[in-house]
Write a protein that holds these residues in place. Structure first.
Motif, PDB file in Angstrom:
ATOM      1  N   THR A 145       0.925  -1.081  -0.048  1.00 14.36           N
ATOM      2  CA  THR A 145      -0.021   0.113   0.107  1.00 14.36           C
ATOM      3  C   THR A 145       0.910   1.194   0.024  1.00 14.36           C
ATOM      4  OG1 THR A 145       0.128   0.030   2.425  1.00 14.36           O
ATOM      5  CG2 THR A 145      -1.687  -1.047   1.139  1.00 14.36           C
ATOM      6  N   PRO A 175       2.473   4.562   1.341  1.00 18.03           N
ATOM      7  CA  PRO A 175       2.483   5.058   2.642  1.00 18.03           C
ATOM      8  C   PRO A 175       1.782   6.342   2.989  1.00 18.03           C
ATOM      9  CG  PRO A 175       4.573   4.755   1.650  1.00 18.03           C
ATOM     10  CD  PRO A 175       3.538   4.454   0.603  1.00 18.03           C
ATOM     11  N   ALA A 182       3.879   1.203   5.689  1.00 24.96           N
ATOM     12  CA  ALA A 182       2.907   0.684   4.740  1.00 24.96           C
ATOM     13  C   ALA A 182       2.734  -0.650   4.886  1.00 24.96           C
ATOM     14  CB  ALA A 182       3.580   0.919   3.159  1.00 24.96           C
ATOM     15  N   ASP A 212       1.879  -4.894   3.318  1.00 29.46           N
ATOM     16  CA  ASP A 212       2.145  -5.724   2.197  1.00 29.46           C
ATOM     17  C   ASP A 212       2.015  -7.017   2.698  1.00 29.46           C
ATOM     18  OD1 ASP A 212       3.277  -6.027  -0.530  1.00 29.46           O
ATOM     19  OD2 ASP A 212       4.642  -7.546   0.636  1.00 29.46           O
ATOM     20  N   TYR A 231      11.734   1.866   1.781  1.00 34.05           N
ATOM     21  CA  TYR A 231      11.266   2.681   1.246  1.00 34.05           C
ATOM     22  C   TYR A 231      11.903   3.479   0.459  1.00 34.05           C
ATOM     23  CZ  TYR A 231       7.801   1.609   5.014  1.00 34.05           C
ATOM     24  OH  TYR A 231       6.806   1.008   5.565  1.00 34.05           O
ATOM     25  N   ALA A 288       6.618   2.334  -1.069  1.00 32.58           N
ATOM     26  CA  ALA A 288       7.120   1.235  -0.265  1.00 32.58           C
ATOM     27  C   ALA A 288       7.558   0.223  -1.321  1.00 32.58           C
ATOM     28  CB  ALA A 288       5.856   0.796   0.570  1.00 32.58           C
ATOM     29  N   SER A 322       5.027   0.416  -4.342  1.00 35.38           N
ATOM     30  CA  SER A 322       3.581   1.009  -4.093  1.00 35.38           C
ATOM     31  C   SER A 322       3.543   2.273  -4.929  1.00 35.38           C
ATOM     32  CB  SER A 322       3.456   1.184  -2.561  1.00 35.38           C
ATOM     33  OG  SER A 322       4.241   2.514  -2.323  1.00 35.38           O
ATOM     34  N   SER A 367       3.114   8.446  -2.214  1.00 31.61           N
ATOM     35  CA  SER A 367       2.179   8.881  -1.112  1.00 31.61           C
ATOM     36  C   SER A 367       1.644  10.271  -1.569  1.00 31.61           C
ATOM     37  CB  SER A 367       3.088   9.004   0.122  1.00 31.61           C
ATOM     38  OG  SER A 367       3.797   9.930   0.122  1.00 31.61           O
TER      39      SER A 367
END
Length: 992
Positions: free
Chosen positions: A256, A258, A277, A279, A286, A324, A332, A335
């Motif tokens: 997901t 962050p 995040a 997973d 990150y 992430a 991911s 953000s």
């Protein structure tokens, strides 16, 4: 060619194998076949399939004990044979280059068929042995083979750190394999595998070992394993298990994005933090992307959820996004962006860089900075109880010493021979005890009562480094005080300021921000609580029964009100950020998750927001380039949190800012307070110092709070008898060996057991070495007699054992394994026998934390470590004291002999009270030393050669591996060094 005698048919043979629970190595019985060894030529490999007739024997098990022609015999009882077809068993064996084999058969319980004492001479290919007759055929050709049961055993030695694994087993109703069993094959990461033919058995008993004497036998019960696929992991057998090495489906799911990204500017630095995040298989790192300024887009990889971006352009807006990444490389979405605008560059940029050398080379001098030496009276502050305590009458404000005073006396410390200084916490404090530094309030700000113009914390670091001296900063991760943490959470309501309490609660001044230094012109006092009290209950108050009398009275007889003093159960503190309980059991789980004291608000360190706050704060100090952390109250934070979050963040930041070598030698040593004399703190592994030096040995829940509880329960169940051990501190005979730090957590520790026993040096020595196998590497232990908290045996007074005893303790500390550490003033027995701490209401001058500057007044210049070229005034008198001269020479000797700094030790072949041998070998350096403290000693089995005592200069030539040393006397010692440099330094009051 002669052959080894073999047992006659039918003669009993001793039982060969025992359960691994006995932990014994097994030897072949006297009449059993013995191996023979004949060289063999290297040609193509041959095999033989041996069939053996079972009908007339009525044995329950059949073993083939054999030797390829020209080769060695198998270990008794040989290898198990498997069902072939009706009345036949078989075994296929590799002969290498041999053209045949010698063979005997047995039932595993002492009954043999060895062809009437002649052995069977067999060839290659298919061979039958039926009632003594040998033929070449396959008796099972054209028949349906009798199926044998099979067990496929997977064993996880990941938590044990074994490089090899063997399974020692016994099929049900059969015999045990010979110790150490049969080798297992590496199957996949963390797993070993062995397929076992059980014949007619439906299960087996098993134990596992590393082939070098270390066993896992299920706590003495052995493991029961059935047919099919089974796994054994952390003492749990899973029957009919899925193959742990089966290919896993590819990971295509990204973590997901962050959330909660925040960016805050401080000068030309930006502190960025975010929520972890999620997973399905775990986030590994990150990616932080920065845009803005003239440098374009910059991407930085991180393992933690906090990032301090430094040395940016002035007055410039920077925007950050975070992604992430999981182990499969899935990334991911970015953000939401966070933006911060930098301010002006500080007048004095950070210039520090760690010295980056092995910390074991550096003896440590420990100072309470605020009580050591006053270089700038303008930053002195007395606190809210300055007059009441009697400190005012003594003209002794509790905040008196400072960085300027310490910088002025660096040559004094260097002249003593110390090359590292441990300073108490430097962050802005807030409490009646705050001079000592352990009540942090603003973790991002250096306390201004310690700094002066030209004598900032950075100036201290740089000045020490210029003299070849390290700075170790004391840090607190466990708690804050009075009663929150600026930038994280600070309550705004603490009670009623009535006429009784006006002396204690400062009058609130709108817009005022506490800084520890500013004095109120109206009252002439420094603000401690001015922005914390309220005379009317404010909107949104969460404190239970605010403003109501508790029913109790203060020592002065004043009415005490609810919410006037902090409490975890008051409702003042959010559960997410602060724990909500008092410790009830100091060796229980609650000691890691509850408040230590009413004045110490206990962080919920398993919360990412708290972790980010602390990591970000200490990153700022790491960037200044000092050399290590002393970690306060380390035992009150779960090991999982240290190992998952804080320790990796420290290593990552040091490596990022100062390089891999600096990170390797950045010294972190924790206070794991265990005030008992036993090896394990009242039997609790989770509360013992050595426990914190190890990595975790299994996986726990991804949630840090759940993981902490899982780890606590698991390790308590494992108990003291099933903790990892190490030989890193010990010689192998007389030989140094490369230590194995692969399972090191990243945290070394203060040697609490030696500290507790230093009432007598012999006790400290005996207790210290008794614990050393349970540390990852005890040569890194920090060793002291007393400190700002306790003397030996949890005494509340500074050590008062006498000058001779002090000299003896020092002689041991400076030559035994570990890093010798001295609390300020102990070199003159400063305040000996005085209570170390009597609270904020009594004069500090009467305690073990008294001001030391009067003893170092004057000028002092050190030309080198342990060498003072000039001194005048009071400090010159101090430098002539007997223990000062003693520690100067001890530091000279230790610095000249590598074995005393970084060597492993042994007491094998050593007689005497405090006697041992040490060695360090690396490249062209080979340093071997024989040490005895106070008493006589004898060393046997040592290398021959010329040994010279570094204390007296005495020379001994050893030709028969033995050296005897007469008792040098209380506090004195002998250090005989093989091919040593000779006498080091000049005779003093003890070393002579």
């Amino acid at each position: 060619m002669s052959r080894t005698p073999l047992p006659r048919p039918g003669r009993p043979v001793a039982v060969l194998a025992v359960a691994a629970g006995l932990f014994g190595l097994l030897a072949a019985p006297p009449d059993a076949p013995s191996p023979r060894t004949v060289p063999a030529a290297a040609v193509a490999e041959n095999t033989a399939t041996v069939f053996y007739w079972t009908k007339t024997k009525n044995w329950t098990a059949h073993n083939l004990h054999y030797a390829p022609d020209g080769g060695s015999w198998t270990a008794v009882p040989g290898v198990a044979m498997e069902p072939a077809c009706t009345d036949w068993v078989k075994r296929t064996v590799s002969l290498g280059t041999a053209a045949g084999l010698q063979a005997t058969f047995n039932n595993g319980s002492g009954t043999w068929d060895n062809n009437g004492g002649r052995n069977y001479a067999l060839g290659t290919g298919n061979i039958t042995v039926k009632d003594g007759v040998v033929a070449h055929s396959d008796p099972c050709a054209g028949t349906t083979p009798t199926p044998g049961a099979e067990a496929t055993v997977y064993y996880s030695a990941e938590a044990l750190g074994w490089s090899t694994a063997n399974i020692h087993y016994q099929p049900a109703g059969g015999a045990w394999t010979a110790v150490p069993g049969v080798g297992m094959q590496a199957a996949c990461a963390g797993w070993w595998k062995r397929e076992i033919d059980l014949g007619t058995a439906a299960s087996l008993k098993a134990a596992f070992n590393n082939g070098n004497g270390t066993w896992d036998n299920n706590g003495g019960s052995d493991y029961t394993i059935g047919t099919g696929v089974s796994t054994v992991r952390n003492r749990v057998v899973t029957a009919n298990a899925a193959d742990p090495c089966a290919a896993t489906p590819p990971d295509t799911q990204a973590p997901t994005a962050p959330g909660g990204v925040t960016a805050t500017a401080d000068g030309v630095s930006v502190l960025l933090s975010w929520d972890p995040a999620t997973d399905d298989r775990g986030v590994t790192k990150y990616q932080v992307t920065r845009t803005g300024g003239s440098g374009g887009s910059v991407v930085t990889d991180l393992g933690s959820t906090v990032f301090s971006d430094t040395n940016l352009a002035e007055r410039t807006a920077y925007t950050y996004t975070v992604k992430a990444v999981d182990a499969a490389g899935n990334v991911s979405a970015a953000s939401a962006p966070a933006t911060a605008t930098t301010g002006d560059r500080p007048a004095t940029p950070a210039t520090g860089r760690p010295l980056g050398t092995d910390p074991r080379k550096d003896p440590i001098y420990f100072v309470l900075t605020a009580r050591f030496n006053d270089g700038d009276p303008s930053n002195n502050r007395g606190g809210s109880q300055h007059v009441k305590s009697g400190n005012a009458a003594n003209d002794d404000p509790m905040f008196r010493g400072d960085f300027k005073g310490l910088i002025q006396k660096l040559d004094y410390v260097k002249g003593l021979g110390f090359s590292a200084i441990w300073v108490t916490p430097v962050v802005l404090n807030r409490s009646d005890y705050d001079y000592h530094g352990y009540h942090g309030y603003d973790f991002y700000k250096v306390d201004p009562r310690l700094e002066s113009a030209g004598a900032s914390y950075q100036d201290l670091i740089d000045a020490a480094h210029a003299k070849g001296m390290k700075i170790y900063q004391d840090v607190v991760y466990n708690h804050s005080s009075r009663w929150g943490a600026k930038g994280l959470f600070v309550p705004t309501v603490y009670g009623v300021r009535d006429s009784q309490w006006s002396w204690y609660y400062d009058e609130k001044q709108p817009g005022f921000e506490y800084d520890g230094l500013t004095v109120d012109a109206k009252t002439g006092k420094s603000y401690y609580n001015g922005d914390l009290w309220s005379t009317a209950e404010p909107t949104g108050n969460t404190c239970v029964d605010w403003g109501k009398p508790t029913g109790g009275k203060s020592a002065e007889g004043y009415t005490v009100y609810n919410c006037q003093w902090p409490s975890p159960t008051s409702g003042m503190f959010p559960k997410a950020l602060y724990h909500q309980c008092w410790i009830g059991n100091w060796e229980g789980e609650d000691s890691r998750s509850c408040w230590l004291h009413e004045d110490l608000a206990d962080f919920n360190t398993e919360n990412p927001a708290v972790q980010n706050y602390l990591i970000g704060a200490y990153d700022k100090y790491i960037d200044m380039g000092f050399d290590g952390f002393r970690v306060d109250t380390a035992v009150h934070i779960p090991r999982t949190t240290w190992n998952r979050r804080f320790l990796p963040a420290v290593q990552e930041r040091v490596a990022q800012r100062h390089g891999a070598e600096a990170a390797k030698n950045f010294f972190v040593f924790g206070e794991v307070a265990a005030f008992v004399n036993d090896k394990w703190n009242r039997g609790s592994v989770n509360h013992s110092a050595q426990f914190y030096t190890w990595k975790e040995r299994k996986e726990y829940d991804a949630d840090d709070t759940k993981a902490a509880l899982e780890m606590y329960d698991y390790e308590q169940q494992q108990g003291t008898g099933n903790q990892p051990t190490s030989t890193n501190a010990f010689l192998n005979g007389n030989s140094y060996h490369t230590p194995d730090h692969s399972r090191f957590s990243g945290m070394n520790v203060i040697d609490m057991r030696m500290h507790m026993n230093f009432g007598d040096a012999q006790n400290a020595f005996s207790n210290g070495k008794d614990s050393d196998d349970s540390y990852n590497d005890a040569t890194y232990n920090v060793v002291y007699v007393d400190s700002h908290d306790y003397g030996p045996n949890k005494s509340s007074e500074r050590y008062a054992g006498g000058t001779d005893a002090w000299a003896e303790n020092m002689s041991l500390m400076w030559t035994f394994r570990g890093i010798p550490t001295l609390y300020y003033g102990s070199e003159i027995e400063f305040q000996k026998g005085k209570k170390i701490d009597c609270g904020p209401g009594c004069p500090l001058a009467t305690t073990g934390r008294a001001y030391f500057g009067d003893h170092v007044a004057g000028s002092v210049t050190a030309s080198d470590f342990s060498q003072v070229s000039s001194a005048s005034g009071a400090v010159a008198t101090t430098l002539q004291q007997p223990l000062v001269r003693h520690v100067q020479r001890l530091n000279q000797i230790r610095r000249a002999i590598p074995a005393l700094q970084t060597g492993q030790y042994s007491t094998e072949g050593v007689s005497g009270g405090m006697a041992f041998k040490r060695r360090y070998t690396s490249g062209s350096t080979d340093s071997f030393a024989l040490v005895t403290v106070s008493g006589g000693a004898s060393f046997t089995g040592i290398p021959n050669g010329t040994y010279t005592d570094a204390v007296s200069g005495d020379v001994r030539t050893v030709t028969a591996g033995t050296l005897s040393v007469a008792a040098p006397g209380k506090g004195n010692l002998r250090v005989y060094v093989l091919n040593g440099p000779g006498r080091i330094g000049t005779a003093g009051p003890y070393l002579k």
